[in-house]
Design a protein around this motif. Structure first.
Motif, PDB file in Angstrom:
ATOM      1  N   HIS A  56       0.830  -1.207   0.000  1.00  0.00           N
ATOM      2  CA  HIS A  56       0.000   0.000   0.000  1.00  0.00           C
ATOM      3  C   HIS A  56       0.865   1.258   0.000  1.00  0.00           C
ATOM      4  O   HIS A  56       0.524   2.251  -0.667  1.00  0.00           O
ATOM      5  N   GLU A  57       1.975   1.207   0.685  1.00  0.00           N
ATOM      6  CA  GLU A  57       2.865   2.369   0.742  1.00  0.00           C
ATOM      7  C   GLU A  57       3.468   2.691  -0.611  1.00  0.00           C
ATOM      8  O   GLU A  57       3.709   3.853  -0.944  1.00  0.00           O
ATOM      9  N   ARG A  58       3.677   1.672  -1.447  1.00  0.00           N
ATOM     10  CA  ARG A  58       4.345   1.871  -2.740  1.00  0.00           C
ATOM     11  C   ARG A  58       3.384   1.941  -3.922  1.00  0.00           C
ATOM     12  O   ARG A  58       3.673   2.604  -4.908  1.00  0.00           O
ATOM     13  N   PHE A  59       2.266   1.248  -3.843  1.00  0.00           N
ATOM     14  CA  PHE A  59       1.388   1.160  -5.006  1.00  0.00           C
ATOM     15  C   PHE A  59      -0.031   1.656  -4.741  1.00  0.00           C
ATOM     16  O   PHE A  59      -0.832   1.728  -5.673  1.00  0.00           O
ATOM     17  N   GLY A  60      -0.356   1.975  -3.500  1.00  0.00           N
ATOM     18  CA  GLY A  60      -1.720   2.337  -3.173  1.00  0.00           C
ATOM     19  C   GLY A  60      -1.950   3.832  -3.148  1.00  0.00           C
ATOM     20  O   GLY A  60      -1.034   4.643  -3.311  1.00  0.00           O
ATOM     21  N   GLU A  61      -3.207   4.188  -2.921  1.00  0.00           N
ATOM     22  CA  GLU A  61      -3.597   5.578  -2.790  1.00  0.00           C
ATOM     23  C   GLU A  61      -3.354   6.050  -1.356  1.00  0.00           C
ATOM     24  O   GLU A  61      -3.358   5.242  -0.424  1.00  0.00           O
ATOM     25  N   PRO A  62      -3.149   7.342  -1.151  1.00  0.00           N
ATOM     26  CA  PRO A  62      -2.940   7.846   0.207  1.00  0.00           C
ATOM     27  C   PRO A  62      -4.168   7.586   1.085  1.00  0.00           C
ATOM     28  O   PRO A  62      -5.305   7.652   0.631  1.00  0.00           O
ATOM     29  N   GLY A  63      -3.904   7.290   2.371  1.00  0.00           N
ATOM     30  CA  GLY A  63      -4.999   7.018   3.300  1.00  0.00           C
ATOM     31  C   GLY A  63      -5.477   5.581   3.201  1.00  0.00           C
ATOM     32  O   GLY A  63      -5.172   4.866   2.241  1.00  0.00           O
ATOM     33  N   VAL A  64      -6.226   5.163   4.209  1.00  0.00           N
ATOM     34  CA  VAL A  64      -6.767   3.801   4.268  1.00  0.00           C
ATOM     35  C   VAL A  64      -8.284   3.885   4.253  1.00  0.00           C
ATOM     36  O   VAL A  64      -8.892   4.578   5.076  1.00  0.00           O
ATOM     37  N   ALA A  65      -8.890   3.206   3.296  1.00  0.00           N
ATOM     38  CA  ALA A  65     -10.346   3.245   3.161  1.00  0.00           C
ATOM     39  C   ALA A  65     -11.009   2.478   4.297  1.00  0.00           C
ATOM     40  O   ALA A  65     -10.415   1.594   4.922  1.00  0.00           O
ATOM     41  N   GLN A  66     -12.264   2.852   4.565  1.00  0.00           N
ATOM     42  CA  GLN A  66     -13.036   2.125   5.570  1.00  0.00           C
ATOM     43  C   GLN A  66     -13.256   0.689   5.100  1.00  0.00           C
ATOM     44  O   GLN A  66     -13.457   0.435   3.908  1.00  0.00           O
ATOM     45  N   PRO A  67     -13.208  -0.288   6.017  1.00  0.00           N
ATOM     46  CA  PRO A  67     -13.347  -1.691   5.604  1.00  0.00           C
ATOM     47  C   PRO A  67     -14.754  -2.000   5.090  1.00  0.00           C
ATOM     48  O   PRO A  67     -15.744  -1.492   5.623  1.00  0.00           O
ATOM     49  N   SER A  68     -14.811  -2.846   4.077  1.00  0.00           N
ATOM     50  CA  SER A  68     -16.102  -3.271   3.544  1.00  0.00           C
ATOM     51  C   SER A  68     -16.518  -4.639   4.079  1.00  0.00           C
ATOM     52  O   SER A  68     -17.661  -5.049   3.899  1.00  0.00           O
ATOM     53  N   ARG A  69     -15.591  -5.329   4.725  1.00  0.00           N
ATOM     54  CA  ARG A  69     -15.899  -6.618   5.350  1.00  0.00           C
ATOM     55  C   ARG A  69     -15.205  -6.683   6.704  1.00  0.00           C
ATOM     56  O   ARG A  69     -14.121  -6.135   6.893  1.00  0.00           O
ATOM     57  N   LEU A  70     -15.852  -7.382   7.641  1.00  0.00           N
ATOM     58  CA  LEU A  70     -15.314  -7.517   8.983  1.00  0.00           C
ATOM     59  C   LEU A  70     -15.287  -8.986   9.381  1.00  0.00           C
ATOM     60  O   LEU A  70     -16.189  -9.759   9.023  1.00  0.00           O
ATOM     61  N   VAL A  71     -14.266  -9.365  10.130  1.00  0.00           N
ATOM     62  CA  VAL A  71     -14.202 -10.678  10.752  1.00  0.00           C
ATOM     63  C   VAL A  71     -14.599 -10.504  12.217  1.00  0.00           C
ATOM     64  O   VAL A  71     -14.014  -9.682  12.922  1.00  0.00           O
ATOM     65  N   ILE A  72     -15.599 -11.262  12.661  1.00  0.00           N
ATOM     66  CA  ILE A  72     -16.048 -11.179  14.050  1.00  0.00           C
ATOM     67  C   ILE A  72     -15.800 -12.522  14.717  1.00  0.00           C
ATOM     68  O   ILE A  72     -16.227 -13.571  14.217  1.00  0.00           O
ATOM     69  N   GLU A  73     -15.091 -12.478  15.854  1.00  0.00           N
ATOM     70  CA  GLU A  73     -14.911 -13.681  16.650  1.00  0.00           C
ATOM     71  C   GLU A  73     -16.150 -13.863  17.527  1.00  0.00           C
ATOM     72  O   GLU A  73     -16.410 -13.050  18.417  1.00  0.00           O
ATOM     73  N   VAL A  74     -16.910 -14.912  17.249  1.00  0.00           N
ATOM     74  CA  VAL A  74     -18.153 -15.161  17.980  1.00  0.00           C
ATOM     75  C   VAL A  74     -17.835 -16.028  19.193  1.00  0.00           C
ATOM     76  O   VAL A  74     -17.404 -17.172  19.052  1.00  0.00           O
ATOM     77  N   THR A  75     -18.033 -15.480  20.378  1.00  0.00           N
ATOM     78  CA  THR A  75     -17.693 -16.201  21.606  1.00  0.00           C
ATOM     79  C   THR A  75     -18.769 -17.193  22.014  1.00  0.00           C
ATOM     80  O   THR A  75     -18.487 -18.126  22.752  1.00  0.00           O
ATOM     81  N   ASP A  76     -20.004 -16.978  21.565  1.00  0.00           N
ATOM     82  CA  ASP A  76     -21.110 -17.875  21.920  1.00  0.00           C
ATOM     83  C   ASP A  76     -21.938 -18.145  20.672  1.00  0.00           C
ATOM     84  O   ASP A  76     -22.932 -17.466  20.409  1.00  0.00           O
ATOM     85  N   PRO A  77     -21.539 -19.148  19.863  1.00  0.00           N
ATOM     86  CA  PRO A  77     -22.250 -19.410  18.614  1.00  0.00           C
ATOM     87  C   PRO A  77     -23.721 -19.745  18.790  1.00  0.00           C
ATOM     88  O   PRO A  77     -24.502 -19.609  17.844  1.00  0.00           O
ATOM     89  N   ALA A  78     -24.123 -20.211  19.980  1.00  0.00           N
ATOM     90  CA  ALA A  78     -25.518 -20.609  20.192  1.00  0.00           C
ATOM     91  C   ALA A  78     -26.414 -19.446  20.567  1.00  0.00           C
ATOM     92  O   ALA A  78     -27.624 -19.627  20.708  1.00  0.00           O
ATOM     93  N   ASN A  79     -25.866 -18.266  20.730  1.00  0.00           N
ATOM     94  CA  ASN A  79     -26.660 -17.116  21.162  1.00  0.00           C
ATOM     95  C   ASN A  79     -27.641 -16.720  20.059  1.00  0.00           C
ATOM     96  O   ASN A  79     -27.226 -16.368  18.947  1.00  0.00           O
ATOM     97  N   PRO A  80     -28.962 -16.754  20.334  1.00  0.00           N
ATOM     98  CA  PRO A  80     -29.940 -16.420  19.288  1.00  0.00           C
ATOM     99  C   PRO A  80     -29.915 -14.947  18.903  1.00  0.00           C
ATOM    100  O   PRO A  80     -30.454 -14.574  17.860  1.00  0.00           O
ATOM    101  N   GLU A  81     -29.264 -14.101  19.711  1.00  0.00           N
ATOM    102  CA  GLU A  81     -29.214 -12.680  19.397  1.00  0.00           C
ATOM    103  C   GLU A  81     -28.326 -12.391  18.192  1.00  0.00           C
ATOM    104  O   GLU A  81     -28.419 -11.311  17.603  1.00  0.00           O
ATOM    105  N   ILE A  82     -27.464 -13.338  17.831  1.00  0.00           N
ATOM    106  CA  ILE A  82     -26.564 -13.118  16.692  1.00  0.00           C
ATOM    107  C   ILE A  82     -27.375 -12.915  15.414  1.00  0.00           C
ATOM    108  O   ILE A  82     -27.226 -11.908  14.712  1.00  0.00           O
ATOM    109  N   ASP A  83     -28.230 -13.890  15.111  1.00  0.00           N
ATOM    110  CA  ASP A  83     -29.031 -13.802  13.887  1.00  0.00           C
ATOM    111  C   ASP A  83     -29.968 -12.598  13.929  1.00  0.00           C
ATOM    112  O   ASP A  83     -30.187 -11.942  12.908  1.00  0.00           O
ATOM    113  N   GLU A  84     -30.525 -12.317  15.116  1.00  0.00           N
ATOM    114  CA  GLU A  84     -31.435 -11.174  15.247  1.00  0.00           C
ATOM    115  C   GLU A  84     -30.710  -9.864  14.959  1.00  0.00           C
ATOM    116  O   GLU A  84     -31.223  -9.005  14.236  1.00  0.00           O
TER     117      GLU A  84
END
Length: 398
Positions: A221-249
């Protein structure tokens, strides 16, 4: 002398009925609890040092926003704001929230199969090193001796083998084979172009991307990218409780699209909890009914012995001394029930232990379950004692 007088009207069958019902109810509760602990421990166990992963450990999901008309016209993917990322991190079921960083430069990849070359436009995304399940020594980028380590989705290899290779008369590749094939990566942007070697070091069943180390992304990015860092379009979330029904909600309420491991693991954990609760509830109901049987039996017994108890009280015996005789009987029965249930739990556990072993899962210790059973019987014995004292004092007042 006192006990010989008081035990005349005791019905062995009533005591046996109470003991049998309490044993069945307590055993169901403890066996259900032990089964839950055994399976839950195996599902959630995560011991990287031992090289053992549970069926349900902390899992990662990838979320993005749906592409709408505005994104189609502008050519930019919808991104997550700092406030949205912070709100995700505050959720009970959410652990670390980690952004993808997409490359803002052009990438071409080429490969040579015994004189038959193939090249294609490519894209890179960097992901946090902590979620990459490859040898850390392979997941390094050294600018002085640059070779780009790459992780691709297993789906991409499947598409190549059964789509492109089959129709283009190209050789099919296994995961081991493609990892040994050197790639030629051409990067261009900001008026600069360079060619670097690359190598596929791993495959992912849930990362639907072409992932590179963050160290390489920062360097490129320093050599070939544009100045600044764009806001992310995808996120990785570590789910601590996969059984929690609030996730889907939550994800549905915010209209987030989800990629990642199949949510069947979360449903399995939820179903396990629900099933155990239902079975334990049935056992608890039987135990409560047995407690009712005992209270009724004690009431009838003391009513039959009303004259004897009243006579003893008139002779100067204290109500507590008379009640203690009945309490010893009930506590002895409860202790016997607990002992039998403590034997039943490991005996029944041995029936499902081989199945757990075949799944590389280790059964949990029975001692915490037995301690819970002891606590339950202490509560029941306390209630029994209070009931007996109240009934005997009732004879004194009559």
């Amino acid at each position: 002398m006192i006990w010989k007088l008081l035990r005349k009207n005791i019905s062995i069958w009533q005591i046996a009925g109470y003991a049998a019902a309490t044993f069945i109810g307590l055993s169901i509760v403890l066996i259900a609890l032990q089964f839950y602990r055994d399976v839950s421990a195996g599902l959630h166990h995560d011991d990287n040092d031992a090289g053992v992963l549970g069926l349900i450990s902390k899992r990662n999901i990838v979320i993005s926003k749906p592409v709408g008309l505005k994104s189609s016209l502008s050519g930019t993917a919808p991104s997550f704001s700092d406030g949205e990322i912070a709100d995700l991190a505050r959720q009970e079921w959410s652990g670390a929230v980690m952004p993808f960083q997409a490359a803002d430069f052009k990438v071409w990849a080429g490969v040579d199969f015994g004189g038959r070359g193939m090249s294609t436009a490519l894209f890179f995304e960097s992901v946090p090193d902590s979620i990459v399940d490859v040898d850390p020594e392979l997941w390094k980028f050294n600018p002085s001796a640059p070779e780009i380590p790459i992780i691709i989705s297993k789906d991409y290899l499947t598409l190549y083998n059964f789509g492109f290779a089959a129709s283009g008369n190209m050789p099919m590749l296994s995961e081991g084979m493609i990892g040994s094939v050197p790639l030629t990566i051409t990067i261009s942007g900001a008026g600069n172009t360079t060619t670097l070697p690359g190598r596929i070091v791993g495959f992912s069943s849930w990362l639907n991307t072409v992932a590179v180390p963050q160290a390489f992304m920062d360097w490129a990015h320093e050599r070939f990218g544009e100045p600044g860092v764009a806001q992310p379009s995808r996120l990785v979330i570590e789910v601590t409780d996969p059984a929690n029904p609030e996730i889907d909600e939550y994800l549905s309420r915010h209209d987030y699209e989800v990629a990642g491991p199949d949510n069947d693991l979360g449903r399995l954990s939820f179903f396990l909890t629900l099933l155990t609760t239902v079975i334990a509830g049935i056992g608890a109901l039987i135990t409560l009914l047995s407690l009712g049987i005992l209270v009724l039996s004690l009431y009838l017994l003391i009513q039959k012995n009303h004259k004897s108890i009243s006579g003893l009280l008139l002779l100067g015996y204290k109500p507590g001394a008379i009640a203690a005789r009945y309490m010893r009987l009930v506590i002895s029965v409860n202790a016997s029930v607990l002992l039998l249930a403590s034997i039943a739990v490991p005996a029944v556990q041995s029936l499902w232990t081989p199945a757990l072993t075949s799944l590389s899962m280790t059964a949990a210790s029975v001692w915490p379950t037995i301690c819970i059973g002891a606590a339950i019987m202490i509560v029941i014995s306390t209630l029994n004692s209070l009931t007996i004292r109240r009934l005997v004092h009732g004879c004194f007042r009559a």
